[in-house]
Motif scaffolding. Structure first.
Motif, mmCIF file in Angstrom:
data_model
loop_
_atom_site.group_PDB
_atom_site.id
_atom_site.type_symbol
_atom_site.label_atom_id
_atom_site.label_comp_id
_atom_site.label_asym_id
_atom_site.label_seq_id
_atom_site.Cartn_x
_atom_site.Cartn_y
_atom_site.Cartn_z
ATOM 1 N N GLU A 283 5.892 30.912 66.904
ATOM 2 C CA GLU A 283 5.400 30.109 65.776
ATOM 3 C C GLU A 283 3.942 29.699 65.972
ATOM 4 N N SER A 284 3.556 29.382 67.200
ATOM 5 C CA SER A 284 2.164 29.014 67.460
ATOM 6 C C SER A 284 1.236 30.193 67.224
ATOM 7 N N LEU A 285 1.682 31.397 67.632
ATOM 8 C CA LEU A 285 0.864 32.593 67.406
ATOM 9 C C LEU A 285 0.763 32.921 65.919
ATOM 10 N N VAL A 286 1.873 32.769 65.202
ATOM 11 C CA VAL A 286 1.852 33.008 63.756
ATOM 12 C C VAL A 286 0.891 32.033 63.079
ATOM 13 N N ASP A 287 0.991 30.750 63.437
ATOM 14 C CA ASP A 287 0.098 29.740 62.856
ATOM 15 C C ASP A 287 -1.364 30.092 63.111
ATOM 16 N N ALA A 288 -1.652 30.494 64.356
ATOM 17 C CA ALA A 288 -3.033 30.838 64.706
ATOM 18 C C ALA A 288 -3.519 32.048 63.918
ATOM 19 N N ALA A 289 -2.669 33.056 63.787
ATOM 20 C CA ALA A 289 -3.056 34.273 63.068
ATOM 21 C C ALA A 289 -3.303 33.982 61.591
ATOM 22 N N VAL A 290 -2.436 33.158 61.001
ATOM 23 C CA VAL A 290 -2.599 32.795 59.588
ATOM 24 C C VAL A 290 -3.909 32.038 59.383
ATOM 25 N N ALA A 299 1.533 39.082 60.473
ATOM 26 C CA ALA A 299 1.510 38.476 61.805
ATOM 27 C C ALA A 299 2.878 38.603 62.473
ATOM 28 N N ARG A 300 3.924 38.314 61.729
ATOM 29 C CA ARG A 300 5.269 38.404 62.305
ATOM 30 C C ARG A 300 5.623 39.845 62.654
ATOM 31 N N ALA A 301 5.195 40.791 61.838
ATOM 32 C CA ALA A 301 5.468 42.202 62.130
ATOM 33 C C ALA A 301 4.742 42.633 63.401
ATOM 34 N N THR A 302 3.513 42.161 63.575
ATOM 35 C CA THR A 302 2.741 42.498 64.772
ATOM 36 C C THR A 302 3.399 41.921 66.020
ATOM 37 N N ILE A 303 3.852 40.666 65.939
ATOM 38 C CA ILE A 303 4.518 40.027 67.078
ATOM 39 C C ILE A 303 5.840 40.726 67.381
ATOM 40 N N ALA A 304 6.557 41.145 66.342
ATOM 41 C CA ALA A 304 7.814 41.867 66.546
ATOM 42 C C ALA A 304 7.562 43.189 67.260
ATOM 43 N N SER A 305 6.452 43.859 66.922
ATOM 44 C CA SER A 305 6.101 45.115 67.603
ATOM 45 C C SER A 305 5.826 44.858 69.076
ATOM 46 N N ALA A 306 5.139 43.766 69.375
ATOM 47 C CA ALA A 306 4.869 43.409 70.769
ATOM 48 C C ALA A 306 6.169 43.130 71.522
ATOM 49 N N SER A 307 7.101 42.457 70.847
ATOM 50 C CA SER A 307 8.388 42.161 71.458
ATOM 51 C C SER A 307 9.139 43.445 71.801
ATOM 52 N N ARG A 308 9.147 44.400 70.855
ATOM 53 C CA ARG A 308 9.843 45.660 71.094
ATOM 54 C C ARG A 308 9.191 46.426 72.228
ATOM 55 N N LEU A 309 7.888 46.439 72.271
ATOM 56 C CA LEU A 309 7.173 47.188 73.306
ATOM 57 C C LEU A 309 7.473 46.632 74.697
ATOM 58 N N THR A 310 7.360 45.315 74.829
ATOM 59 C CA THR A 310 7.542 44.710 76.153
ATOM 60 C C THR A 310 8.994 44.666 76.575
ATOM 61 N N ALA A 311 9.922 44.810 75.618
ATOM 62 C CA ALA A 311 11.352 44.878 75.958
ATOM 63 C C ALA A 311 11.809 46.312 76.007
#
Length: 314
Positions: A283-290, A299-311
């Motif tokens: 949520e903090s990253l989303v707020d900052a990106a917005v 922003a949420r799609a980008t963070i989700a991509s990062a989550s998939r990559l690191t997992a």
């Protein structure tokens, strides 16, 4: 797309069905060890309510597709005839699988390094002494011994140690947080199953692993895998703020200019997930990106991509 021999997919399906029968949720993997099915939402912008984790009913959501239902497993593989392996979702009932991935140095041969259960004794595997010694040191410092459990040998000469976590305890994914060369696969991550074939070779059970189930994770090790939640500070109006360790990442995103917002957000999210506090910082990253001008759904799609990559695969 590369042509895959039919027998490779048939074998992968057979291994996956066997794992599912034993209670391990599975998904088909491509030779690159990534989920074989692409997201059904790849060409459509998000709704702004967060990434879909399979609620739409369509396949292609990575580890969220994982299932133990034989009919569903067959359907997934039928939709991905190029699959040559399968992934096992971690953190899911009944085993609540936790994977300890010991990386390797290809030029290093240390069979016999790591006298102690699960650390190389009798496994005939070439593992980097750094990761083995680091795990030994952790065991010595924190007074635990790895039990006899499932060990999978990787094509590069490393190994995956399978452990069972307790229900209700979330083990985060991490890369190198425990020690250099040691990655952890927990909730939201997956391990490449034995019998899978990747572009680099086959994954196989270590001698003595056949017939074993994941042993319970030692409590002392579990405490290392589940660090306590960092204290959060109240923001304006009493709103709970970001974790202290994520402050620098949030500032990094806030400093982004047009043309670099997505790149900075993706980099920051990857670092957060790698260090085990990605979900807490979303949520903090989303707020900052917005605040920099990025749309919330993007922003949420980008963070989700990062989550998939690191997992991704271990």
């Amino acid at each position: 797309m590369a042509i895959t021999a039919p027998h490779s997919t048939t074998l992968a399906l057979a291994y996956a069905l066997s794992a599912a029968e034993s209670g391990f949720p599975v998904i088909p993997l491509s030779p690159s060890k990534l989920p074989a099915l692409r997201s059904p939402h790849r060409d459509r912008p998000g709704s702004g309510s967060g990434p879909c984790r399979g609620e739409c009913g369509l396949p292609g959501h990575g580890v969220h597709d994982a299932t133990t239902d034989p009919a569903a497993v067959r359907a997934l593989f039928a939709a991905a005839p190029w699959a040559t392996g399968y992934g096992i979702a971690c953190g899911r009932a009944p085993h609540h699988l936790v994977g300890i991935d010991l990386d390797v140095t290809p030029t290093t041969a240390t069979a016999g390094v790591g006298a102690g259960p699960g650390l190389g004794e009798g496994m005939g595997v070439d593992a980097t002494p750094d990761s083995v010694a680091a795990l030994q040191q952790l065991a010595f410092q924190h007074l635990f011994t790895l039990p006899e459990t499932v060990v999978v040998l990787t094509p590069s000469g490393g190994r995956h140690i399978w452990l069972s976590g307790p229900a209700g305890v979330t083990v985060p994914n991490s890369a190198g947080r425990l020690a250099p060369g040691i990655d952890v696969r927990g909730a939201g991550g997956y391990l490449v199953g034995p019998g899978s074939v990747s572009a680099r070779g086959a994954y196989r059970l270590a001698p003595g692993s056949a017939g074993l189930t994941p042993a319970p994770c030692p409590r002392a090790l579990l405490r290392l895998l589940t660090p306590p939640e960092r204290v959060r500070h109240a923001g304006p109006g009493g709103r709970r703020g970001r974790p202290a360790q994520g402050h620098g990442l949030v500032q990094f995103v806030l400093a982004a200019h047009a043309g670099q917002r997505n790149t900075r957000l993706f980099w920051a999210a990857c670092r957060a997930y790698e260090h085990g506090f990605g979900e807490a910082l979303v949520e903090s990253l989303v707020d900052a990106a917005v605040r920099t001008g990025l749309a919330e759904h993007e922003a949420r799609a980008t963070i989700a991509s990062a989550s998939r990559l690191t997992a991704g695969p271990a």
